[in-house]
Design a protein around this motif. Structure first.
Motif, PDB file in Angstrom:
ATOM      1  N   TRP A 149     -28.425  43.582  24.588  1.00 30.55           N
ATOM      2  CA  TRP A 149     -29.624  44.133  25.163  1.00 30.55           C
ATOM      3  C   TRP A 149     -30.131  43.452  26.353  1.00 30.55           C
ATOM      4  N   ASP A 150     -31.029  44.065  26.935  1.00 31.72           N
ATOM      5  CA  ASP A 150     -31.919  43.204  28.011  1.00 31.72           C
ATOM      6  C   ASP A 150     -33.092  42.741  27.190  1.00 31.72           C
ATOM      7  N   PHE A 151     -33.274  41.422  27.227  1.00 28.98           N
ATOM      8  CA  PHE A 151     -34.293  40.734  26.367  1.00 28.98           C
ATOM      9  C   PHE A 151     -35.044  39.750  27.223  1.00 28.98           C
ATOM     10  N   TYR A 152     -36.229  40.024  27.645  1.00 33.83           N
ATOM     11  CA  TYR A 152     -36.905  38.645  28.468  1.00 33.83           C
ATOM     12  C   TYR A 152     -38.352  38.807  28.296  1.00 33.83           C
ATOM     13  N   PRO A 153     -39.178  37.955  28.564  1.00 26.73           N
ATOM     14  CA  PRO A 153     -40.582  37.638  28.284  1.00 26.73           C
ATOM     15  C   PRO A 153     -41.096  38.237  29.611  1.00 26.73           C
ATOM     16  N   LYS A 154     -42.170  39.114  29.378  1.00 26.10           N
ATOM     17  CA  LYS A 154     -42.826  39.683  30.885  1.00 26.10           C
ATOM     18  C   LYS A 154     -43.614  38.293  31.324  1.00 26.10           C
ATOM     19  N   THR A 155     -43.894  37.483  30.653  1.00 28.70           N
ATOM     20  CA  THR A 155     -44.762  35.947  31.264  1.00 28.70           C
ATOM     21  C   THR A 155     -43.814  35.111  30.856  1.00 28.70           C
ATOM     22  N   THR A 156     -43.211  34.342  31.956  1.00 33.56           N
ATOM     23  CA  THR A 156     -42.631  33.258  31.637  1.00 33.56           C
ATOM     24  C   THR A 156     -43.123  31.865  31.350  1.00 33.56           C
ATOM     25  N   GLU A 157     -44.522  31.813  31.843  1.00 36.29           N
ATOM     26  CA  GLU A 157     -45.035  30.527  31.791  1.00 36.29           C
ATOM     27  C   GLU A 157     -46.513  30.731  31.555  1.00 36.29           C
ATOM     28  N   LEU A 158     -47.105  30.327  30.708  1.00 37.64           N
ATOM     29  CA  LEU A 158     -48.737  30.341  30.374  1.00 37.64           C
ATOM     30  C   LEU A 158     -49.562  28.892  30.179  1.00 37.64           C
ATOM     31  N   LYS A 159     -50.479  28.716  30.967  1.00 41.83           N
ATOM     32  CA  LYS A 159     -51.256  27.680  30.506  1.00 41.83           C
ATOM     33  C   LYS A 159     -52.564  27.970  29.693  1.00 41.83           C
ATOM     34  N   VAL A 160     -52.658  27.234  28.511  1.00 42.46           N
ATOM     35  CA  VAL A 160     -53.581  27.854  27.592  1.00 42.46           C
ATOM     36  C   VAL A 160     -54.345  26.510  26.915  1.00 42.46           C
ATOM     37  N   HIS A 161     -55.729  26.964  26.582  1.00 43.73           N
ATOM     38  CA  HIS A 161     -56.347  25.919  25.779  1.00 43.73           C
ATOM     39  C   HIS A 161     -56.092  26.004  24.209  1.00 43.73           C
ATOM     40  N   PRO A 162     -55.849  24.825  23.801  1.00 43.94           N
ATOM     41  CA  PRO A 162     -55.668  24.887  22.190  1.00 43.94           C
ATOM     42  C   PRO A 162     -56.746  25.694  21.405  1.00 43.94           C
ATOM     43  N   GLY A 163     -56.390  26.626  20.514  1.00 44.88           N
ATOM     44  CA  GLY A 163     -57.599  27.042  19.708  1.00 44.88           C
ATOM     45  C   GLY A 163     -57.790  28.749  20.469  1.00 44.88           C
ATOM     46  N   GLN A 164     -57.030  28.766  21.667  1.00 48.36           N
ATOM     47  CA  GLN A 164     -57.629  30.007  22.253  1.00 48.36           C
ATOM     48  C   GLN A 164     -56.517  30.967  21.624  1.00 48.36           C
TER      49      GLN A 164
END
Lengths: 180, 527
Positions: free
Chosen positions: A79-94
């Motif tokens: 299968w082709d299998f990949y994330p559409k976003t490879t990196e994300l900056k997030v705040h804990p709790g969000q």
């Protein structure tokens, strides 16, 4: 030579010990799982959805954590299998949401199972998934494409030294075992 | 010679039966000991032949003689045959011969079971060896048979491999039960536990280790069988299992297993060194406790074999320190042997040569073990020839030299004749040189990064590999001399007295040489 009773007694005890140890070998299977769960080592994440309660959660805007998404195909999984976003900056709790793409290019319907893993392993306990394609097996007909959502929240209690974590999925072909 | 018990052969005792059936039906501990020892020697040559294939392929870089898949089968089978076929049965053979005589018992506690535990071994190994000729070949996943190599990617013959491991396990467990029952119940009056020779002590502890871990090995191969044949997922991540689980369960067996292969050798050496130093063993009590401590520690250090699987740092530290702790009781033993020799009236007959070499070379293997125990350093050493050098140093001059020392030491008692001392010494020195030539360079190739279990290697390793191969062939062919010496000794020679070694101690030396077919039918007096 007739076996005297003390020999019989010793033998019986030793046979029981043998059987116990055989059982213990199998008992190690759940024991290791329990051990991994309690300590959160091995990068195993929870296999059940996390109950997200909005009123309890405060978003920790003072911290930003980078989360990376990695995918692998196991063995001959086509299968082709990949994330559409490879990196994300997030705040804990969000509460965050990302999408993974999967495509079955083969001639027949196939069933896949994604197995997650987190590094560093001591972050495994602090990544909560409210929704994940990895909770279930995914069945795709020939040529079918699908966007699979994954929603998660990073716990505010995430240890301070962790600034970046990687969530990896390995996709396994489980078609044959599924068909019987 | 007044201590010799010659008057006890009364008419109602029969001697051995005639013909081949004697060996099939025998329940006599001496016969079964002999069977074990011959079987073990046959397996030693069989496993050695496979080592020859390995060393011939590695003589020069490049692919010369065999294809990689067959090479992998050779490394796998060499390990399996040497561990389960050569070393373990040899020690069971020594135990069968010596333990009843050492504790003053007439035979093993369960003579019929004793017969059975030997006779399933040839069938187990016939089955295991037959896989080499099957389609897809024999086991090619290393003697540690890590999943998924041994499940998902294994040849079809793996099911037979699993069955043969089960049979070997049953054999070992029955042998162990027999030894424990003999030692605990059949000791002569006055033979208290703390008067037992150390060989009996080390075997008693080894037998407990066997009973504790062979069932776990049976468990892990059963899980493999279920994964292969019945669609379970013990070791398959796709179905919720974990391949790392295999390594944990396997090494829970595997680490005590390495002590199973060395503790009886400790016992042999602890009998021989005092005999040829003509001094009693220094620190008997501490030797017993050290053996028990090593056995206990062996259960809590298994994950040092898997430092590189991605353990948490706390796990690495725990297993690192726990492993290093084993050096303490082992050090106690080594220093006790040295202290026994200190200021002794030493002579160096063949058994003593092997025993002294054991102490020196096993300690070298112990030190490389300590280096491997250092978790951060192990990341470099892991799966290199350094590991190969380490475990061959503890197994060849450790276990194997211990067995050979024991064979030379007790041969006069078994056969009634002295072996040829000159030839024994030649055997020792050729083995010593060959073995060091074969395995010492592996430390260097390993540190330089040569991975284990590969049929080809980078050019910079060529010289050391050639030296290793030459040493291996020297060591291997020398063992034919050993075979010759043993046969020559059985055929005749200088008559052995009841106690051919001046400083030897123990009940076995009160019996005439050769030891009569039935001994201690009336228990001896133990002072």
């Amino acid at each position: 030579m007739a076996m005297d009773s003390s020999v019989k007694k010793t033998t019986l005890k030793l046979v029981l010990l043998t059987l116990t140890m055989f059982g213990f070998g199998f008992a190690m299977v759940p024991l290791y799982d329990v051990f991994c769960e309690v300590t959160g080592i091995n990068g195993k994440t929870n296999n059940t959805p996390y109950q997200y309660q909005t009123e309890k959660v405060t978003i920790d805007k003072s911290r930003t954590v980078t989360i990376q998404f990695v995918t692998n195909n196991n063995d001959k999984m086509g299968w082709d299998f990949y994330p559409k976003t490879t990196e994300l900056k997030v705040h804990p709790g969000q509460l965050e949401s990302v999408v993974f793409f999967a495509h079955n290019p083969s001639e027949q319907a196939m069933v896949a199972q994604a197995i997650p893993s987190i590094t560093p392993f001591d972050a495994a306990d602090y990544l909560h998934k409210t929704e994940c394609f990895c909770f279930n097996q995914q069945r795709l007909t020939s040529g079918e494409k699908v966007d699979m959502p994954m929603r998660f929240v990073i716990d505010q209690a995430l240890p301070k030294h962790i600034k970046k974590l990687t969530l990896s999925y390995t996709l396994f072909d489980v078609t044959p075992s599924h068909s019987n | 010679m007044s201590a010799v018990l010659e008057g006890h052969t009364t008419d109602h005792h029969h001697g051995p039966a005639k013909g081949l059936w004697r060996w099939v039906l025998t329940t006599n501990h001496k016969d079964i000991g002999t069977l074990y020892l011959w079987f073990s020697f046959a397996m030693f040559l069989f496993g050695g032949t496979m080592a020859f294939v390995i060393r011939a392929e590695l003589f020069q870089p490049g692919m010369q003689i065999v294809d990689p898949n067959f090479f992998n089968q050779m490394t796998t089978m060499h390990g399996l045959v040497m561990v389960f076929g050569a070393v373990m049965p040899a020690f069971v053979g020594l135990a069968n011969w010596m333990v009843p005589m050492m504790v003053g018992a007439p035979d093993m506690a369960m003579p019929r079971m004793n017969n059975w535990s030997f006779w399933i071994l040839p069938f187990a190994f016939a089955m295991l060896s037959s896989t080499l000729f099957m389609e897809g070949g024999g086991p090619n996943f290393g003697w540690t048979f890590y999943a998924p190599l041994s499940t998902t990617y294994a040849p079809p013959s793996t099911v037979l491999f699993i069955l043969s491991v089960h049979m070997m396990g049953i054999s070992s467990i029955m042998g162990a039960i027999n030894i424990i029952a003999t030692v605990l119940n059949l000791r002569a009056p006055g033979m208290t536990l703390m008067k037992m020779p150390l060989f009996v002590w080390t075997w008693l502890i080894t037998a407990f280790l066997l009973i504790a871990v062979m069932p776990v090995l049976a468990g892990v191969v059963t899980m493999m069988l279920m994964d292969i044949s019945f669609g379970t997922s013990f070791f398959s991540a796709a179905g919720g299992g974990d391949p790392v689980l295999f390594q944990h369960v396997f090494w829970f067996f595997g680490h005590p297993e390495v002590y199973i292969m060395i503790l009886p050798a400790f016992g042999v050496v602890s009998a021989i060194i005092p005999a040829f130093a003509r001094k009693p063993l220094f620190g008997y009590t501490s030797m017993v406790y050290a053996t028990a401590s090593i056995a206990f520690l062996s259960f809590i250090v298994w994950a040092h074999h898997m430092f590189t699987v991605g353990m948490p740092i706390t796990g690495e530290l725990y297993f690192m320190y726990a492993t290093m702790l084993i050096a303490v009781p082992t050090g106690v033993k080594v220093f006790n042997w040295i202290t026994t020799m200190f200021k002794g009236a030493l002579t160096f007959e063949t058994p003593m040569l092997f025993a002294v070499a054991f102490v020196i070379l096993f300690t070298i293997g112990g030190f490389s073990g300590l280096m491997l125990a250092i978790a951060p350093a192990d990341f470099q050493y892991h799966d290199t020839y350094f590991v190969v050098a380490h475990f061959h140093y503890v197994l060849v001059p450790g276990a194997i030299f211990g067995i050979m020392a024991g064979v030379y030491y007790w041969l006069p008692k078994w056969t009634g004749y002295m072996y040829d001392e000159t030839m024994g010494k030649v055997h020792f020195w050729l083995s010593f040189i060959g073995m060091n030539l074969a395995f010492f360079p592996m430390h260097f190739t390993g540190l330089a990064g040569m991975p284990r279990r590969i049929p080809d290697y980078a050019l910079q390793f060529a010289n050391f590999n050639m030296i290793s191969s030459v040493g291996a062939f020297l060591f291997g062919f020398t063992q034919l001399l050993f075979l010759f010496i043993v046969i020559k000794c059985i055929m005749g020679g200088k008559k052995a007295s009841a106690k051919p070694w001046e400083g030897a101690e123990g009940l076995e030396w009160m019996l005439p040489s050769p030891a009569p077919y039935h001994t201690f039918t009336t228990p001896p007096d133990v002072k």
